[in-house]
Scaffold this motif. Structure first.
Motif, PDB file in Angstrom:
ATOM      1  N   ALA A   1       0.556  -0.877   0.219  1.00 49.71           N
ATOM      2  CA  ALA A   1       0.466  -0.093   0.151  1.00 49.71           C
ATOM      3  C   ALA A   1       1.037   1.090   0.374  1.00 49.71           C
ATOM      4  O   ALA A   1       0.812   2.076  -1.045  1.00 49.71           O
ATOM      5  CB  ALA A   1      -0.753  -0.190   1.315  1.00 49.71           C
ATOM      6  N   MET A   2       1.937   1.416   1.074  1.00 47.68           N
ATOM      7  CA  MET A   2       2.828   2.541   1.271  1.00 47.68           C
ATOM      8  C   MET A   2       3.734   3.000  -0.260  1.00 47.68           C
ATOM      9  O   MET A   2       4.041   4.257  -0.679  1.00 47.68           O
ATOM     10  CB  MET A   2       3.314   2.505   2.451  1.00 47.68           C
ATOM     11  CG  MET A   2       2.665   2.569   3.552  1.00 47.68           C
ATOM     12  SD  MET A   2       2.462   4.268   4.148  1.00 47.68           S
ATOM     13  CE  MET A   2       3.970   5.147   4.036  1.00 47.68           C
ATOM     14  N   THR A   3       3.758   1.601  -1.034  1.00 49.58           N
ATOM     15  CA  THR A   3       5.123   1.928  -2.275  1.00 49.58           C
ATOM     16  C   THR A   3       4.108   2.610  -3.034  1.00 49.58           C
ATOM     17  O   THR A   3       4.764   2.721  -4.087  1.00 49.58           O
ATOM     18  CB  THR A   3       6.198   0.433  -2.014  1.00 49.58           C
ATOM     19  OG1 THR A   3       5.160   0.017  -2.164  1.00 49.58           O
ATOM     20  CG2 THR A   3       6.889   0.646  -1.068  1.00 49.58           C
ATOM     21  N   MET A   4       2.906   2.339  -3.197  1.00 46.86           N
ATOM     22  CA  MET A   4       2.080   2.030  -4.346  1.00 46.86           C
ATOM     23  C   MET A   4       1.167   2.960  -4.718  1.00 46.86           C
ATOM     24  O   MET A   4       1.212   3.464  -5.983  1.00 46.86           O
ATOM     25  CB  MET A   4       1.670   0.477  -4.761  1.00 46.86           C
ATOM     26  CG  MET A   4       2.004  -0.954  -5.091  1.00 46.86           C
ATOM     27  SD  MET A   4       1.749  -2.137  -5.232  1.00 46.86           S
ATOM     28  CE  MET A   4       1.215  -1.675  -7.029  1.00 46.86           C
ATOM     29  N   ALA A   5       0.636   3.058  -3.804  1.00 52.55           N
ATOM     30  CA  ALA A   5      -0.462   4.104  -3.675  1.00 52.55           C
ATOM     31  C   ALA A   5      -0.277   5.714  -3.750  1.00 52.55           C
ATOM     32  O   ALA A   5       0.397   6.455  -3.488  1.00 52.55           O
ATOM     33  CB  ALA A   5      -1.450   3.730  -2.565  1.00 52.55           C
ATOM     34  N   ASP A   6      -1.069   6.579  -4.370  1.00 60.57           N
ATOM     35  CA  ASP A   6      -1.382   7.798  -4.457  1.00 60.57           C
ATOM     36  C   ASP A   6      -1.748   8.187  -3.994  1.00 60.57           C
ATOM     37  O   ASP A   6      -1.660   9.044  -2.105  1.00 60.57           O
ATOM     38  CB  ASP A   6      -1.931   8.670  -5.910  1.00 60.57           C
ATOM     39  CG  ASP A   6      -1.457   7.498  -6.874  1.00 60.57           C
ATOM     40  OD1 ASP A   6      -0.514   8.069  -7.144  1.00 60.57           O
ATOM     41  OD2 ASP A   6      -2.012   7.669  -8.581  1.00 60.57           O
ATOM     42  N   ARG A   7      -3.408   7.218  -2.918  1.00 58.36           N
ATOM     43  CA  ARG A   7      -3.618   7.585  -1.566  1.00 58.36           C
ATOM     44  C   ARG A   7      -4.078   6.017  -0.655  1.00 58.36           C
ATOM     45  O   ARG A   7      -4.426   5.156  -2.268  1.00 58.36           O
ATOM     46  CB  ARG A   7      -5.272   8.199  -2.325  1.00 58.36           C
ATOM     47  CG  ARG A   7      -4.889  10.201  -1.848  1.00 58.36           C
ATOM     48  CD  ARG A   7      -5.961  10.631  -1.643  1.00 58.36           C
ATOM     49  NE  ARG A   7      -6.572  10.754  -2.762  1.00 58.36           N
ATOM     50  CZ  ARG A   7      -8.592  10.715  -2.496  1.00 58.36           C
ATOM     51  NH1 ARG A   7      -8.568  11.236  -1.623  1.00 58.36           N
ATOM     52  NH2 ARG A   7      -9.021  11.218  -3.503  1.00 58.36           N
ATOM     53  N   ILE A   8      -4.175   6.012   0.122  1.00 56.07           N
ATOM     54  CA  ILE A   8      -4.073   4.665   0.876  1.00 56.07           C
ATOM     55  C   ILE A   8      -5.932   5.325   1.263  1.00 56.07           C
ATOM     56  O   ILE A   8      -5.981   5.772   1.781  1.00 56.07           O
ATOM     57  CB  ILE A   8      -3.359   4.505   1.749  1.00 56.07           C
ATOM     58  CG1 ILE A   8      -1.904   4.219   1.075  1.00 56.07           C
ATOM     59  CG2 ILE A   8      -4.046   2.535   2.054  1.00 56.07           C
ATOM     60  CD1 ILE A   8      -0.843   3.583   1.990  1.00 56.07           C
ATOM     61  N   VAL A   9      -6.855   3.640   1.138  1.00 56.14           N
ATOM     62  CA  VAL A   9      -7.619   3.839   2.197  1.00 56.14           C
ATOM     63  C   VAL A   9      -7.653   2.985   3.032  1.00 56.14           C
ATOM     64  O   VAL A   9      -7.404   1.514   2.690  1.00 56.14           O
ATOM     65  CB  VAL A   9      -9.269   3.473   1.561  1.00 56.14           C
ATOM     66  CG1 VAL A   9     -10.681   3.091   2.701  1.00 56.14           C
ATOM     67  CG2 VAL A   9      -9.010   4.744   0.430  1.00 56.14           C
ATOM     68  N   VAL A  10      -7.628   3.127   4.533  1.00 52.66           N
ATOM     69  CA  VAL A  10      -7.209   2.570   5.685  1.00 52.66           C
ATOM     70  C   VAL A  10      -8.929   1.781   6.307  1.00 52.66           C
ATOM     71  O   VAL A  10      -9.812   2.441   6.603  1.00 52.66           O
ATOM     72  CB  VAL A  10      -6.249   2.697   6.605  1.00 52.66           C
ATOM     73  CG1 VAL A  10      -6.477   1.530   7.563  1.00 52.66           C
ATOM     74  CG2 VAL A  10      -4.829   3.368   6.012  1.00 52.66           C
ATOM     75  N   LEU A  11      -9.166   0.120   6.022  1.00 53.01           N
ATOM     76  CA  LEU A  11     -10.672  -0.100   6.070  1.00 53.01           C
ATOM     77  C   LEU A  11     -10.139  -0.641   7.471  1.00 53.01           C
ATOM     78  O   LEU A  11      -8.814  -1.337   7.891  1.00 53.01           O
ATOM     79  CB  LEU A  11     -10.805  -0.819   5.197  1.00 53.01           C
ATOM     80  CG  LEU A  11     -11.769  -0.103   3.994  1.00 53.01           C
ATOM     81  CD1 LEU A  11     -11.716  -1.114   2.979  1.00 53.01           C
ATOM     82  CD2 LEU A  11     -12.864   0.862   4.561  1.00 53.01           C
ATOM     83  N   LYS A  12     -11.373  -0.792   8.645  1.00 56.04           N
ATOM     84  CA  LYS A  12     -11.580  -1.563   9.748  1.00 56.04           C
ATOM     85  C   LYS A  12     -13.001  -1.734  10.140  1.00 56.04           C
ATOM     86  O   LYS A  12     -14.389  -0.581  10.345  1.00 56.04           O
ATOM     87  CB  LYS A  12     -11.293  -1.061  10.844  1.00 56.04           C
ATOM     88  CG  LYS A  12     -11.241  -1.801  12.184  1.00 56.04           C
ATOM     89  CD  LYS A  12     -10.450  -1.003  13.145  1.00 56.04           C
ATOM     90  CE  LYS A  12     -11.063  -1.992  14.152  1.00 56.04           C
ATOM     91  NZ  LYS A  12     -10.837  -1.177  15.894  1.00 56.04           N
ATOM     92  N   SER A  13     -13.359  -2.854  10.053  1.00 53.22           N
ATOM     93  CA  SER A  13     -14.428  -3.522  10.344  1.00 53.22           C
ATOM     94  C   SER A  13     -15.586  -2.406   9.168  1.00 53.22           C
ATOM     95  O   SER A  13     -17.268  -2.457   9.344  1.00 53.22           O
ATOM     96  CB  SER A  13     -14.922  -3.400  11.813  1.00 53.22           C
ATOM     97  OG  SER A  13     -14.834  -3.799  12.539  1.00 53.22           O
TER      98      SER A  13
END
Length: 358
Positions: A197-209
């Protein structure tokens, strides 16, 4: 190309709610990664976008078109699966050309698209082979090529690297990132690996439940996590957490009341009325400080040499802790090391809610 807009999306399986009500905006040509632990809803969300899974309620737009009831074949998306899903009886060329033949394209146009995609992915020598004659990395490139030839509005990747060994993962990961920059197409990538996620993304969506914990650039998510969950999930090794308690004008570590907690001065002012909180220090934000009176004297329990740096494990205030140090220190088990937190780097979280305090 196309943007993606998700409005109050809910997904239930019977009485079980997987996604309780999600809003998300993905810009045109953006590379977005969904990341989170197993069961957080990331693959379900991707399948809803693809049209492979219906939502319970809410709206989904690709570009300006509402696609809630549009079948997958009409959404102009291409999906790359974890298990490649290649036709074993077809050559690489035919696997990549099949969807175009179904569209009724001319042989010349099909050949142009297939050979262009093969060139981008460096699989030209394998066009006449069948999947069984390819390595895992080559099969994954073919699966990607089959998606590229369709020239879709949106690419969807469902954990496509999980079946590859470590070296191939790094190689294919780099290739996918390069493709995103060259093709300039909206891409969504699902993974449980925060390094991907850190190396590829322009933006990251962090999901939980099924809920978005944070949506931002890799730098924002790493440097300014919204809460303790994000802080602990993003970063490898994970952030160290310590309970801290009010002690005079500052805070001390619970379990070692004689050790002052290195709370940043700006955060300390915000904590004026708080008696308890949680302190977070990333392993890479410890520094060797033998002359610093505020440093923690720790006894090394375990050493992990990684080449470019070294991880040392120790107990601090009753908490198993990891620090990343310079390998030139040559730390050894049983030795005492004096470590301090880099000024301004520690994070502080509300004890009850886990929300970041800044």
């Amino acid at each position: 190309m196309a943007s993606i807009s998700i409005k109050n999306l809910v997904k239930k399986f019977g009485e079980l709610t997987i996604i309780p009500g999600l809003d998300l905006e993905i810009a045109d040509e953006e590379f977005v990664v969904f990341v989170g632990p197993s069961g957080c809803g990331k693959s379900t969300l991707l399948r809803i976008i693809a049209g492979l899974e219906p939502s319970t309620s809410g709206d989904l737009f690709i570009g300006d078109t509402k696609v809630n009831d549009v079948p997958p074949s009409k959404r102009d998306i291409a999906m790359v699966f974890q298990d490649y899903a290649l036709y074993p009886h077809m050559t690489v060329y035919d696997n990549m050309a099949f969807a175009l033949e179904l569209r009724g394209m001319t042989k010349a146009e099909i050949d142009q698209r297939v050979r262009r995609a093969a060139g981008l992915l460096h699989i030209e020598p394998f066009l006449e082979r069948k999947p069984k004659a390819l390595s895992g990395g080559q099969r994954q490139r073919v699966a990607m090529g089959r998606a590229i030839v369709r020239d879709p509005k949106v690419f969807l990747f469902d954990e496509p690297l999980s079946n590859l060994d470590a070296k191939l993962r790094n190689q294919v990961r780099t290739e996918i990132k390069g493709l995103s920059q060259e093709l300039k197409t909206t891409m969504i990538f699902v993974t449980h690996d925060q390094i991907e996620a850190m190396t590829m993304a322009d933006r990251i969506v962090v999901l939980k439940s099924g809920e978005v914990q944070q949506y931002g650039s890799p730098e924002d998510v790493y440097e300014r996590p919204n809460n303790q969950f994000v802080a602990g999930f993003i970063g490898s090794p994970a952030m160290n957490f310590f309970d801290i308690r009010r002690s005079g004008e500052g805070f001390s570590l619970v379990g070692a009341s004689d050790l002052a907690a290195p709370v940043p001065a700006a955060t300390l002012a915000v904590l004026a009325g708080a008696q308890d909180a949680v302190l977070g220090i990333r392993p890479e934000h410890f520094i060797h400080a033998p002359e610093d009176s505020r440093a923690f004297a720790v006894t090394i329990d375990l050493v992990e040499p990684l080449g470019s740096d070294t991880l040392v494990h120790f107990m601090l205030a009753g908490v198993k802790t990891v620090a990343r140090v310079n390998p030139e220190l040559r730390p050894k088990v049983g030795e005492t090391l004096k470590l301090a937190a880099q000024p301004g780097k520690p994070h502080v979280f509300d004890k009850a809610s886990g929300e970041a305090i800044r």
